[in-house]
Design a protein around this motif. Sequence first.
Motif, PDB file in Angstrom:
ATOM      1  N   UNK A   1      18.653  -5.899 -11.132  1.00 45.59           N
ATOM      2  CA  UNK A   1      17.746  -4.782 -10.898  1.00 45.59           C
ATOM      3  C   UNK A   1      16.650  -5.258  -9.955  1.00 45.59           C
ATOM      4  N   UNK A   2      16.405  -4.490  -8.892  1.00 47.97           N
ATOM      5  CA  UNK A   2      15.337  -4.805  -7.940  1.00 47.97           C
ATOM      6  C   UNK A   2      14.385  -3.626  -7.933  1.00 47.97           C
ATOM      7  N   UNK A   3      13.103  -3.907  -8.122  1.00 47.63           N
ATOM      8  CA  UNK A   3      12.115  -2.843  -8.280  1.00 47.63           C
ATOM      9  C   UNK A   3      10.824  -3.218  -7.572  1.00 47.63           C
ATOM     10  N   UNK A   4      10.150  -2.210  -7.050  1.00 47.42           N
ATOM     11  CA  UNK A   4       8.817  -2.385  -6.492  1.00 47.42           C
ATOM     12  C   UNK A   4       7.815  -1.685  -7.393  1.00 47.42           C
ATOM     13  N   UNK A   5       6.951  -2.421  -8.088  1.00 51.28           N
ATOM     14  CA  UNK A   5       6.104  -1.811  -9.118  1.00 51.28           C
ATOM     15  C   UNK A   5       4.816  -1.150  -8.626  1.00 51.28           C
ATOM     16  N   UNK A   6       4.423  -1.382  -7.385  1.00 47.77           N
ATOM     17  CA  UNK A   6       3.094  -0.936  -6.952  1.00 47.77           C
ATOM     18  C   UNK A   6       3.097   0.417  -6.250  1.00 47.77           C
ATOM     19  N   UNK A   7       2.057   1.199  -6.506  1.00 43.20           N
ATOM     20  CA  UNK A   7       1.841   2.505  -5.869  1.00 43.20           C
ATOM     21  C   UNK A   7       0.381   2.600  -5.422  1.00 43.20           C
ATOM     22  N   UNK A   8       0.133   3.392  -4.374  1.00 39.17           N
ATOM     23  CA  UNK A   8      -1.261   3.636  -3.985  1.00 39.17           C
ATOM     24  C   UNK A   8      -1.810   4.805  -4.809  1.00 39.17           C
ATOM     25  N   UNK A   9      -3.030   5.248  -4.508  1.00 38.89           N
ATOM     26  CA  UNK A   9      -3.669   6.305  -5.294  1.00 38.89           C
ATOM     27  C   UNK A   9      -2.907   7.629  -5.263  1.00 38.89           C
ATOM     28  N   UNK A  10      -2.151   7.874  -4.191  1.00 42.90           N
ATOM     29  CA  UNK A  10      -1.355   9.102  -4.088  1.00 42.90           C
ATOM     30  C   UNK A  10       0.047   8.941  -4.667  1.00 42.90           C
ATOM     31  N   UNK A  11       0.365   7.763  -5.184  1.00 43.16           N
ATOM     32  CA  UNK A  11       1.683   7.533  -5.773  1.00 43.16           C
ATOM     33  C   UNK A  11       2.733   7.047  -4.793  1.00 43.16           C
ATOM     34  N   UNK A  12       2.339   6.723  -3.561  1.00 42.17           N
ATOM     35  CA  UNK A  12       3.287   6.237  -2.566  1.00 42.17           C
ATOM     36  C   UNK A  12       3.691   4.794  -2.867  1.00 42.17           C
ATOM     37  N   UNK A  13       4.949   4.485  -2.622  1.00 42.27           N
ATOM     38  CA  UNK A  13       5.454   3.129  -2.826  1.00 42.27           C
ATOM     39  C   UNK A  13       4.840   2.174  -1.804  1.00 42.27           C
TER      40      UNK A  13
ATOM     41  N   UNK B   1      15.306   0.307  -6.818  1.00 44.73           N
ATOM     42  CA  UNK B   1      14.433   1.484  -6.847  1.00 44.73           C
ATOM     43  C   UNK B   1      12.976   1.084  -6.623  1.00 44.73           C
ATOM     44  N   UNK B   2      12.182   2.076  -6.285  1.00 41.84           N
ATOM     45  CA  UNK B   2      10.735   1.926  -6.254  1.00 41.84           C
ATOM     46  C   UNK B   2      10.141   1.157  -5.092  1.00 41.84           C
ATOM     47  N   UNK B   3      10.915   0.864  -4.056  1.00 38.00           N
ATOM     48  CA  UNK B   3      10.392   0.113  -2.914  1.00 38.00           C
ATOM     49  C   UNK B   3      10.020   1.056  -1.772  1.00 38.00           C
ATOM     50  N   UNK B   4       9.036   0.655  -0.998  1.00 39.91           N
ATOM     51  CA  UNK B   4       8.732   1.398   0.226  1.00 39.91           C
ATOM     52  C   UNK B   4       9.835   1.135   1.245  1.00 39.91           C
ATOM     53  N   UNK B   5      10.205  -0.145   1.400  1.00 39.39           N
ATOM     54  CA  UNK B   5      11.226  -0.515   2.371  1.00 39.39           C
ATOM     55  C   UNK B   5      12.175  -1.542   1.763  1.00 39.39           C
ATOM     56  N   UNK B   6      13.472  -1.301   1.918  1.00 38.90           N
ATOM     57  CA  UNK B   6      14.508  -2.209   1.452  1.00 38.90           C
ATOM     58  C   UNK B   6      15.494  -2.386   2.594  1.00 38.90           C
ATOM     59  N   UNK B   7      15.592  -3.625   3.128  1.00 38.87           N
ATOM     60  CA  UNK B   7      16.440  -3.881   4.284  1.00 38.87           C
ATOM     61  C   UNK B   7      17.336  -5.076   4.012  1.00 38.87           C
ATOM     62  N   UNK B   8      18.608  -4.936   4.356  1.00 39.24           N
ATOM     63  CA  UNK B   8      19.577  -6.010   4.185  1.00 39.24           C
ATOM     64  C   UNK B   8      20.324  -6.184   5.507  1.00 39.24           C
ATOM     65  N   UNK B   9      20.305  -7.410   6.036  1.00 39.00           N
ATOM     66  CA  UNK B   9      21.022  -7.753   7.264  1.00 39.00           C
ATOM     67  C   UNK B   9      21.961  -8.905   6.942  1.00 39.00           C
TER      68      UNK B   9
END
Length: 199
Positions: free
Chosen positions: A118-130, A153-161
């Motif tokens: 499981x890969x997750x991004x836990x942080x959000x700004x005041x408006x709830x943006x990832x 889930x929950x990431x602003x950006x997820x990139x795989x090369x």
Amino acid sequence: MKQKHRIFNMLLSLCMLASLLSGMTINASAAEPAATVTVNGNVTLSSDKPYYVNGEAAENGELGENECSAYFENGTLHLKEYHGGAIRSSGDLTIKANGYNVIETKSDLAITCLGALTIDGPNRDDEGNRLDELQVSSAESGGIYGNKGITVSGLYSFQVFCADGSGLLSGPGKDIKVSDLHHMFVSCLGNNPAVYSSG
């Protein structure tokens, strides 16, 4: 005749009991969180030394401070501004990616998990943006492997090369689930599919 019937019933009961016990053992091991995790290709983090500080496993640290970019606890690997090599786990693993994180390898998979990943991004700004990002690249191999499935889930950006192999690969019959991402990009130069659930 009754004696043969009793022996047959006892053997049948033992067989049924053995099949129940083996199923319980399999189910008990199905959700085993990783006891250790390897970061940067060869540094093992455990309950004794859960911090990755200055390229080594350490007993103490503070995530995001003084060159501490990873912390491992109870099957969860917390990354904060991690810029390093391959991550490997033999059990179920959750990766919490805080900030901008980069995993780069030359000949290995960037992330190998023999359990569920499981890969997750836990942080959000005041408006709830990832806010959190994870970039994974492999010069000569595939990107991410989760033997018992992958959830991102929950990431602003997820990139795989990756140069060869699949970008996201799960074990036989296991799902790859992706949700709640602002941006996702998976690119593979080889002939393999970018996202592939084998089975």
